[in-house]
Design a protein around this motif. Sequence first.
Motif, PDB file in Angstrom:
ATOM      1  N   VAL A 143       0.806  -1.230   0.000  1.00  0.00           N
ATOM      2  CA  VAL A 143       0.000   0.000   0.000  1.00  0.00           C
ATOM      3  C   VAL A 143       0.837   1.277   0.000  1.00  0.00           C
ATOM      4  O   VAL A 143       0.346   2.330  -0.382  1.00  0.00           O
ATOM      5  CB  VAL A 143      -1.030   0.032   1.155  1.00  0.00           C
ATOM      6  N   GLU A 144       2.086   1.193   0.435  1.00  0.00           N
ATOM      7  CA  GLU A 144       2.942   2.391   0.397  1.00  0.00           C
ATOM      8  C   GLU A 144       3.916   2.231  -0.755  1.00  0.00           C
ATOM      9  O   GLU A 144       4.773   1.352  -0.717  1.00  0.00           O
ATOM     10  CB  GLU A 144       3.734   2.564   1.700  1.00  0.00           C
ATOM     11  N   GLY A 224      -0.602  -0.415  -4.494  1.00  0.00           N
ATOM     12  CA  GLY A 224      -1.550  -1.395  -3.988  1.00  0.00           C
ATOM     13  C   GLY A 224      -2.783  -0.793  -3.341  1.00  0.00           C
ATOM     14  O   GLY A 224      -3.842  -1.432  -3.307  1.00  0.00           O
ATOM     15  N   PHE A 225      -2.682   0.419  -2.839  1.00  0.00           N
ATOM     16  CA  PHE A 225      -3.861   1.062  -2.244  1.00  0.00           C
ATOM     17  C   PHE A 225      -4.868   1.412  -3.334  1.00  0.00           C
ATOM     18  O   PHE A 225      -6.024   0.993  -3.302  1.00  0.00           O
ATOM     19  CB  PHE A 225      -3.442   2.324  -1.473  1.00  0.00           C
ATOM     20  N   ASN A 228      -6.306  -1.655  -5.179  1.00  0.00           N
ATOM     21  CA  ASN A 228      -7.313  -2.373  -4.408  1.00  0.00           C
ATOM     22  C   ASN A 228      -8.653  -1.639  -4.447  1.00  0.00           C
ATOM     23  O   ASN A 228      -9.711  -2.256  -4.637  1.00  0.00           O
ATOM     24  CB  ASN A 228      -6.824  -2.516  -2.960  1.00  0.00           C
ATOM     25  N   VAL A 229      -8.635  -0.312  -4.277  1.00  0.00           N
ATOM     26  CA  VAL A 229      -9.888   0.465  -4.291  1.00  0.00           C
ATOM     27  C   VAL A 229     -10.572   0.330  -5.655  1.00  0.00           C
ATOM     28  O   VAL A 229     -11.789   0.113  -5.734  1.00  0.00           O
ATOM     29  CB  VAL A 229      -9.603   1.951  -3.964  1.00  0.00           C
ATOM     30  N   LYS A 232     -12.001  -3.322  -6.213  1.00  0.00           N
ATOM     31  CA  LYS A 232     -13.213  -3.561  -5.412  1.00  0.00           C
ATOM     32  C   LYS A 232     -14.379  -2.717  -5.919  1.00  0.00           C
ATOM     33  O   LYS A 232     -15.535  -3.147  -5.860  1.00  0.00           O
ATOM     34  CB  LYS A 232     -12.930  -3.294  -3.937  1.00  0.00           C
TER      35      LYS A 232
ATOM     36  N   LEU B 175     -12.399   5.750   2.843  1.00  0.00           N
ATOM     37  CA  LEU B 175     -12.132   4.755   1.790  1.00  0.00           C
ATOM     38  C   LEU B 175     -10.737   4.166   1.967  1.00  0.00           C
ATOM     39  O   LEU B 175      -9.741   4.895   1.924  1.00  0.00           O
ATOM     40  CB  LEU B 175     -12.254   5.421   0.416  1.00  0.00           C
ATOM     41  N   THR B 176     -10.673   2.839   2.181  1.00  0.00           N
ATOM     42  CA  THR B 176      -9.367   2.183   2.345  1.00  0.00           C
ATOM     43  C   THR B 176      -9.369   0.854   1.610  1.00  0.00           C
ATOM     44  O   THR B 176     -10.304   0.542   0.886  1.00  0.00           O
ATOM     45  CB  THR B 176      -9.035   1.919   3.830  1.00  0.00           C
ATOM     46  N   ASN B 177      -8.292   0.089   1.808  1.00  0.00           N
ATOM     47  CA  ASN B 177      -8.134  -1.165   1.081  1.00  0.00           C
ATOM     48  C   ASN B 177      -8.584  -2.374   1.892  1.00  0.00           C
ATOM     49  O   ASN B 177      -8.143  -3.489   1.629  1.00  0.00           O
ATOM     50  CB  ASN B 177      -6.675  -1.332   0.639  1.00  0.00           C
ATOM     51  N   GLY B 184      -4.972   0.338   5.474  1.00  0.00           N
ATOM     52  CA  GLY B 184      -4.703   1.558   4.733  1.00  0.00           C
ATOM     53  C   GLY B 184      -3.255   1.968   4.806  1.00  0.00           C
ATOM     54  O   GLY B 184      -2.458   1.393   5.562  1.00  0.00           O
ATOM     55  N   GLU B 207     -14.809   0.220   1.605  1.00  0.00           N
ATOM     56  CA  GLU B 207     -14.011  -0.246   0.478  1.00  0.00           C
ATOM     57  C   GLU B 207     -14.597   0.253  -0.832  1.00  0.00           C
ATOM     58  O   GLU B 207     -15.704   0.801  -0.868  1.00  0.00           O
ATOM     59  CB  GLU B 207     -13.993  -1.769   0.471  1.00  0.00           C
TER      60      GLU B 207
END
Lengths: 336, 336
Positions: A143-144, A224-225, A228-229, A232, B175-177, B184, B207
């Motif tokens: 995610v980072e 990856g953040f 993923n959003v 989904k 809003l996160t993963n 997140g 999500e």
Amino acid sequence: MTRVALDLLGGDRAPEQVVDGALLSADEQGGVDVGPPELAERLLVERGAPGRLEVVAASQVVAMQEDPSRGVRAKRDATIRVACRLVRDGAADAVVSVGSTGAALAAAVSTLGRLRAMSRPALGLVVPAQAGPLVLLDAGATVEATPELLGQFALVGAAFASVRLGLPRPRVGLLTNGPQPGKGDQLRKDAFAVASALPVDVIGNVEGCDVPVGGRADVVVTDGFTGNVLVKGLEGAAAMLSDVRREALLASPERRAAATPLLPALSAATARLQPDVLGGGMLLGVNGVVVVGHGGSSPRAVAARIGVAVRAARERLVSRLAAALDELAGPRPVAP
Amino acid sequence: MTRVALDLLGGDRAPEQVVDGALLSADEQGGVDVGPPELAERLLVERGAPGRLEVVAASQVVAMQEDPSRGVRAKRDATIRVACRLVRDGAADAVVSVGSTGAALAAAVSTLGRLRAMSRPALGLVVPAQAGPLVLLDAGATVEATPELLGQFALVGAAFASVRLGLPRPRVGLLTNGPQPGKGDQLRKDAFAVASALPVDVIGNVEGCDVPVGGRADVVVTDGFTGNVLVKGLEGAAAMLSDVRREALLASPERRAAATPLLPALSAATARLQPDVLGGGMLLGVNGVVVVGHGGSSPRAVAARIGVAVRAARERLVSRLAAALDELAGPRPVAP
């Protein structure tokens, strides 16, 4: 026969639905499923299939809410660690888990190691976009991100697209908030400079719509953040569409009759974006086949993940990926 | 009659399609459209509607690929600046532009000023999710976010939802993963702490799927980069669905007849996520009604944006938003 080490304890509906998924695909793989043998056998007996799966013992699980790296380090007997060890030791050809993606990542990196030029692996998906398949990465592993990491994702994504989609020169796009050059946050601007200096065909910026619609890029690179959003969100759109189809079928016999000629088209559109299709991927950049899926995976989705792993192992995907990375990244430096 | 200052030169298909949009909605608003009068009149004559629009003169435009702040500063006679000045001076009630969102943001902030507690405005959308409408922000105004800024978005988003959706205590989601607490990147983790300390009802993480499906949160807070990628992804999914519907209609007379009973359901699902619906929003946090839309807006989409602006001006949305922010943020500090 390809041997898949399936993590029986990972996932929201484990072990029941994972065992059901293993049974669905038991004919096409010689599973070395990983979990508590007595528990697995009890479930198999309940399902009228005693002794149907070969179970390698492991008793711990890294939970979704746990810190993945810490959990993997602390639990030597975690199913995901044991599964990765089986691949490392040549007792299995691939790992499948629908448990914590972070745990799979941590276990894979520490047990199997990384491919050349990859400091962190990415979760790569093949999206069946309208205009044809494309590779999206990272769909949720890291995610980072940094510009250098997005450059690595461009490299491994291009290698994956060339091997899996058979493209000699995959077009690589950077996911941003607008098609114009210079769009995006600072991370994207810097990543664009990094990726443009690599031996891949960077075509520029692509947008969210280019993932389901396709046609502009063969590889879509993001952190990856964001990945993923987006994935989904597309799954949510597919769920809406499924409801339309269901409503069309169930409303009345007349409607069901009317809907029948349309069902193939409706099903095809829904299928493209369904969690069973999008909700899983392969860790690109680890030295082994590791396929992960949604925590909420159905037995059918678990079986689909196993199918992806079997295919990747049979294709010798990882060694071909390593060779493609070698080709893209140039000859290895000679030790002084 | 509500007077909308429409930016005639902003947008990929300006000025033709913007003029067409203005004509579509000319009956419901007393437009004070902004652009080169001779050019506008020539287009009106071509459309058999000479003199139909009242045009306020402005000759410059801030292009999509231009740096927005610099462009707005340099071009005193830019349509978007003149439109904002008309609202500031009471000669118009709202601004509509389908040109550069960044330029609209820069012009609105410098000309109209910000609402209390808002250091940067966000682009707010009302998404007609399956389970009911929700507010998504930021959909693309501010691509570099901080935890404090996401906290401001939570505040203004809750105020907007209470005014526009009539909710006394809107549920705010970040809003996160992943749905689990602590998911997140670092920005989300810090933003969660900031937002939780504010007088809004933060329900936790949501999500990507929660935006089209709805039901979990009334306000979904994110940065403008992620919000833009997600919204465009949903639009792409809707485009796929539209193609299915079109295919169903055009394939054969039999198929068209078969499809007819299903069209309302298919249209409803498509309509939810179409660019004409999602591809526009309101700048939340500026002291005036400023509605922006996609550069590629059709005349119908331009007219829809004008409708949103008219409704917001008639509802006195901005003063009610300011009052709601006052209520949420507590009494103003008294000067020492």
